[in-house]
Design an enzyme around this catalytic site. Structure first.
Site, PDB file in Angstrom:
ATOM      1  N   CYS A   1       0.856  -1.184   0.000  1.00 28.75           N
ATOM      2  CA  CYS A   1       0.000   0.000   0.000  1.00 28.75           C
ATOM      3  C   CYS A   1       0.891   1.233   0.000  1.00 28.75           C
ATOM      4  O   CYS A   1       2.068   1.162   0.352  1.00 28.75           O
ATOM      5  CB  CYS A   1      -0.959   0.006   1.189  1.00 28.75           C
ATOM      6  SG  CYS A   1      -0.174  -0.184   2.779  1.00 28.75           S
TER       7      CYS A   1
ATOM      8  N   GLU B   1      -8.121   8.614   3.715  1.00 26.33           N
ATOM      9  CA  GLU B   1      -7.706   8.248   2.374  1.00 26.33           C
ATOM     10  C   GLU B   1      -8.850   7.929   1.422  1.00 26.33           C
ATOM     11  O   GLU B   1      -9.882   7.392   1.828  1.00 26.33           O
ATOM     12  CB  GLU B   1      -6.761   7.033   2.432  1.00 26.33           C
ATOM     13  CG  GLU B   1      -5.460   7.379   3.118  1.00 26.33           C
ATOM     14  CD  GLU B   1      -4.443   6.263   3.086  1.00 26.33           C
ATOM     15  OE1 GLU B   1      -3.233   6.585   3.068  1.00 26.33           O
ATOM     16  OE2 GLU B   1      -4.838   5.082   3.080  1.00 26.33           O
TER      17      GLU B   1
END
Length: 197
Positions: free
Chosen positions: A83, A132
């Site tokens: 990620c 996010e």
């Protein structure tokens, strides 16, 4: 060797150093500006673009990574394959492929978009906030891993049952279950019903 701590600098083409910037977005994922990486994660957090990768082997097992102890955010916890954050103007797909290679030393043999998910996850240990708009990717890995020890402490391929057992006893990233649950439809399509995802 890649350097990814929030406080790290990277060299531009004219040999000056600049802070690592993230792409700030609105609730629809439209770019609205940039912010320095650490500043974007300070409470209450600034909504920024991110990506999460889920790679599987030929047996349908998910590749997990344990984040290196030297990471500024969520060190030592288990999380999805890879990620991170695209650089401003970098396509999420390109960023996902780039960081998978930088962190694990392998390029996916297949990588496909698996939707997006928006979340707000404070990290109780660091005090940082993951605010996010996350682009999800699923794919296959068929080459030997060569993890960068600055990024990755350990790796493991797990079945759904093994993941549940590990998740019950080991610390995982605050965002892990959110991104996995959002990616599950694409994961099932990729791995087939027999894999159990």
């Amino acid at each position: 060797m890649p350097i990814t701590p929030a406080t790290a600098m990277h060299s531009s083409q004219n040999s000056t150093t600049e802070a690592i910037l993230l792409e700030l977005v609105d609730e629809d994922g439209t770019t609205i500006g940039t912010a320095e990486k650490l500043a974007a994660h300070q409470p209450p957090g600034q909504l920024h673009r991110a990506f999460s990768v889920f790679l599987f082997d030929e047996r349908g097992r998910l590749l997990l990574q344990q984040r290196a102890l030297g990471k500024y955010h969520s060190p030592g916890v288990w999380s999805n394959t890879c990620c991170g954050h695209p650089y401003p103007g970098e396509a999420p797909f390109a960023a996902a492929a780039r960081r998978t290679y930088e962190e694990l030393g392998v390029s996916p043999s297949l990588l496909a978009e698996a939707g997006t998910v928006r979340y707000n996850h404070p990290d109780p240990h660091s005090g940082l906030v993951e605010q996010e708009f996350n682009h999800l990717f699923v794919g296959l890995v068929q080459s030997p891993l060569r993890p960068d020890p600055e990024e990755v402490g350990e790796t493991a391929f797990v079945t759904p049952t093994e993941l549940a057992e590990r998740h019950a006893k080991d610390p995982f990233s605050a965002w892990f279950m959110t991104v996995l649950d959002a990616a599950r439809p694409a994961v099932r399509e990729l791995t087939g019903a027999a894999a159990g995802w």
